[in-house]
Design an enzyme around this catalytic site. Structure first.
Site, PDB file in Angstrom:
ATOM      1  N   SER A 247      26.390  26.496   5.554  1.00 54.21           N
ATOM      2  CA  SER A 247      25.417  26.435   4.460  1.00 54.21           C
ATOM      3  C   SER A 247      26.145  26.627   3.134  1.00 54.21           C
ATOM      4  CB  SER A 247      24.375  27.558   4.641  1.00 54.21           C
ATOM      5  OG  SER A 247      23.585  27.726   3.489  1.00 54.21           O
TER       6      SER A 247
ATOM      7  N   TYR B 129      21.298  36.072   6.338  1.00 50.35           N
ATOM      8  CA  TYR B 129      21.587  34.644   6.464  1.00 50.35           C
ATOM      9  C   TYR B 129      22.962  34.326   5.876  1.00 50.35           C
ATOM     10  CZ  TYR B 129      20.875  29.568   5.982  1.00 50.35           C
ATOM     11  OH  TYR B 129      20.993  28.199   6.045  1.00 50.35           O
TER      12      TYR B 129
END
Length: 270
Positions: free
Chosen positions: A161, A174
């Site tokens: 990401s 995350y």
């Protein structure tokens, strides 16, 4: 002829390859599975929700046959398991390999998001996010690598990401998991590249997906994203498919241990 085959570029053809994509009942995972199938691959969708992943597999079979009636619906399969359940994941991978052979490509895409401040984040939520993104990639990657290594070939693509590199408030677990996934990608490369495996990361930026619907609908946040992204738009799941096909194909055989950002330029500018 597979849609990804172009004159002079046979290396991008995935015909005959078998790919397992975790977390592929919808979103990025489904888009990659669809892209692989249309490029000629046999694909195995995965998810925890049997109804959802079965419906997604059926939809993909229908689309595949509409593009090329010569293709077999058996080229799209699905496997229901939770990547955080080590025993279940190991058993599912063994069942898959017994039925279809060892996958040529693994995409570790399963993921969740739990937002909250660090001071108020329950430890259980922290562990859940880490387990899905990071430990799940390790568990499934290890299970398939044990078969890929003796064979001397295999492609593992870990979906990272922009938050592997950039961090926002309230997304600590995350961001930590995705940063760890970069380290895991490099560790897998260090250990497995000598035996013929390629392990790389693919890092999408902010995408307009079902999971991000509330963020896309927020004018202030959406405006910040588009102003922060040189491409001046949200990404689409389709933007990830081309790079995912490249990393799964023989065109990327000398690419190893890298993280490819698909973010419209977000990580390239101040």
């Amino acid at each position: 002829m597979p849609l990804a085959t172009h004159a002079g570029l046979p290396a991008f053809d995935l015909t005959g390859r078998l790919a397992l994509i975790t977390g592929s009942g919808r979103g990025i995972g489904y888009a990659i599975a669809r892209g692989y199938a249309l490029a000629g691959a046999r694909v195995v969708l995965n998810g925890r929700d049997a109804t959802r992943v079965a419906a997604s597999a059926e939809a993909l079979r229908g689309e595949l046959l509409s593009h090329d009636p010569r293709r077999s619906p058996l080229e799209v399969q699905f496997s229901v398991f939770d990547v955080t359940d080590t025993a279940a994941a190991e058993e599912a991978c063994q069942t898959l390999m017994a039925a279809h052979g060892c996958p040529d490509v693994l995409v570790n895409n399963a993921g969740i998001q739990i937002r909250g401040s660090l001071t108020e984040m329950p430890t259980e939520d922290w562990k859940r996010v880490i387990d899905v993104h990071l430990t799940g990639a390790f568990t499934v990657g290890r299970a398939l690598a044990r078969r890929m290594l003796p064979r001397g070939s295999g492609k593992i693509i870990n979906i990272c990401s922009v938050q592997s590199h950039l961090v926002r408030p309230t997304t600590a677990p995350y961001a930590a998991a995705k940063s760890g996934l970069v380290g895991l990608t490099r560790a897998m490369c260090a250990e497995w590249a000598p035996s013929g495996l390629q392990v790389n990361g693919l890092a999408p930026g902010y995408l307009d997906t079902e999971l991000n619907a509330s963020l896309v609908a927020d004018p202030e946040f959406s405006g910040w994203i588009t102003s922060r992204t040189p491409a001046r738009r949200w990404g689409r799941v389709e933007d990830v498919v081309g790079p995912a096909i490249w990393l799964a194909s023989s065109a990327s055989d000398f690419v190893n241990g890298q993280v490819i950002y698909v973010d419209g330029g977000m990580t390239a500018v101040i």
